[in-house]
Design a protein around this motif. Sequence first.
Motif, short mmCIF file in Angstrom:
data_model
loop_
_atom_site.label_atom_id
_atom_site.label_comp_id
_atom_site.label_asym_id
_atom_site.label_seq_id
_atom_site.Cartn_x
_atom_site.Cartn_y
_atom_site.Cartn_z
N LEU A 150 -5.44 -41.32 -4.15
CA LEU A 150 -6.49 -41.19 -3.14
C LEU A 150 -7.88 -41.40 -3.75
O LEU A 150 -8.73 -42.07 -3.17
CB LEU A 150 -6.42 -39.82 -2.47
CG LEU A 150 -7.43 -39.57 -1.36
CD1 LEU A 150 -7.18 -40.51 -0.19
CD2 LEU A 150 -7.37 -38.13 -0.91
N LEU B 262 -11.99 -48.28 -2.94
CA LEU B 262 -11.58 -49.67 -2.72
C LEU B 262 -11.48 -49.99 -1.23
O LEU B 262 -11.85 -51.08 -0.81
CB LEU B 262 -10.25 -49.94 -3.41
CG LEU B 262 -10.26 -49.85 -4.93
CD1 LEU B 262 -8.86 -50.01 -5.49
CD2 LEU B 262 -11.20 -50.90 -5.51
N LEU B 263 -11.00 -49.04 -0.45
CA LEU B 263 -10.95 -49.25 0.99
C LEU B 263 -12.34 -49.35 1.58
O LEU B 263 -12.61 -50.23 2.41
CB LEU B 263 -10.19 -48.09 1.65
CG LEU B 263 -10.12 -48.12 3.17
CD1 LEU B 263 -9.30 -49.31 3.63
CD2 LEU B 263 -9.55 -46.83 3.70
N ILE B 264 -13.25 -48.49 1.16
CA ILE B 264 -14.63 -48.55 1.65
C ILE B 264 -15.29 -49.87 1.22
O ILE B 264 -16.05 -50.46 1.98
CB ILE B 264 -15.44 -47.34 1.12
CG1 ILE B 264 -14.81 -46.03 1.61
CG2 ILE B 264 -16.89 -47.42 1.54
CD1 ILE B 264 -14.78 -45.87 3.10
N ALA C 137 -8.05 -45.20 -4.42
CA ALA C 137 -7.90 -46.11 -3.28
C ALA C 137 -9.02 -45.99 -2.26
O ALA C 137 -9.37 -46.98 -1.61
CB ALA C 137 -6.56 -45.85 -2.60
N ALA C 138 -9.59 -44.81 -2.11
CA ALA C 138 -10.63 -44.62 -1.09
C ALA C 138 -11.87 -45.49 -1.35
O ALA C 138 -12.35 -46.16 -0.43
CB ALA C 138 -11.01 -43.16 -0.98
N THR D 57 -13.86 -52.70 0.90
CA THR D 57 -13.39 -53.80 1.75
C THR D 57 -14.05 -53.77 3.12
O THR D 57 -14.17 -54.80 3.77
CB THR D 57 -11.86 -53.76 1.93
OG1 THR D 57 -11.50 -52.52 2.52
CG2 THR D 57 -11.16 -53.94 0.61
N LEU D 58 -14.50 -52.59 3.54
CA LEU D 58 -15.14 -52.47 4.85
C LEU D 58 -16.62 -52.82 4.81
O LEU D 58 -17.18 -53.29 5.80
CB LEU D 58 -14.96 -51.05 5.39
CG LEU D 58 -13.51 -50.62 5.65
CD1 LEU D 58 -13.46 -49.16 6.07
CD2 LEU D 58 -12.87 -51.50 6.70
N THR E 280 -17.91 -42.02 -1.95
CA THR E 280 -17.21 -41.41 -3.08
C THR E 280 -17.75 -40.02 -3.35
O THR E 280 -16.98 -39.08 -3.62
CB THR E 280 -17.36 -42.30 -4.32
OG1 THR E 280 -16.89 -43.61 -4.01
CG2 THR E 280 -16.58 -41.75 -5.48
N GLN F 7 -16.53 -37.72 -0.62
CA GLN F 7 -15.12 -37.40 -0.82
C GLN F 7 -14.95 -36.31 -1.89
O GLN F 7 -14.07 -35.47 -1.78
CB GLN F 7 -14.36 -38.65 -1.23
CG GLN F 7 -12.89 -38.43 -1.46
CD GLN F 7 -12.20 -39.67 -1.98
OE1 GLN F 7 -12.84 -40.68 -2.25
NE2 GLN F 7 -10.91 -39.59 -2.13
N VAL G 282 -20.68 -47.33 -0.62
CA VAL G 282 -19.45 -47.07 -1.39
C VAL G 282 -19.63 -45.85 -2.29
O VAL G 282 -18.78 -44.96 -2.33
CB VAL G 282 -19.05 -48.32 -2.21
CG1 VAL G 282 -17.87 -48.00 -3.11
CG2 VAL G 282 -18.73 -49.48 -1.29
#
Length: 90
Positions: free
Chosen positions: A26, A32-34, A29-30, A36-37, A48, A51, A44
Motif C-alpha cells: 500500500l 504510483l496510483l496518484i 502503490a498509493a 497516474t491520475l 503521500t 496517507q 503526489v
Amino acid sequence: MPAPARRPFAALLASQASSNLADGLLQSAAPLLIATLTRDPLVVSGMTVVQFLPWLIARCRPASWPTGWIGAGSSPPATGFGPPASPCSR
C-alpha cells in the motif's frame, strides 16, 4: 508436546508477515496510483503525507505524554530510568 506451543507462534508470525507485506504494498502503490491520475508532483507528495499522517499522529500523541511525568513543568525522575525521550515531544 512441542507441536501445540508452536502453532500459535506460527500463526502469529504468518499474520504479522502478511500484514507487513500488505502495508508495504500500500505504501508503494498509493503514490504510483496518484501519479497516474495527476502529473503534479505537489499533489503526489501531499497525498503521500496525508496517507502517512494518521500513523504519525497516533504515534506522537502517546509518546509525548510519558507515564509518571504528569503535569506541566515536571521533570523526569532522577534515577535516569524511564521511557526514552520522544522525538515528537520536542
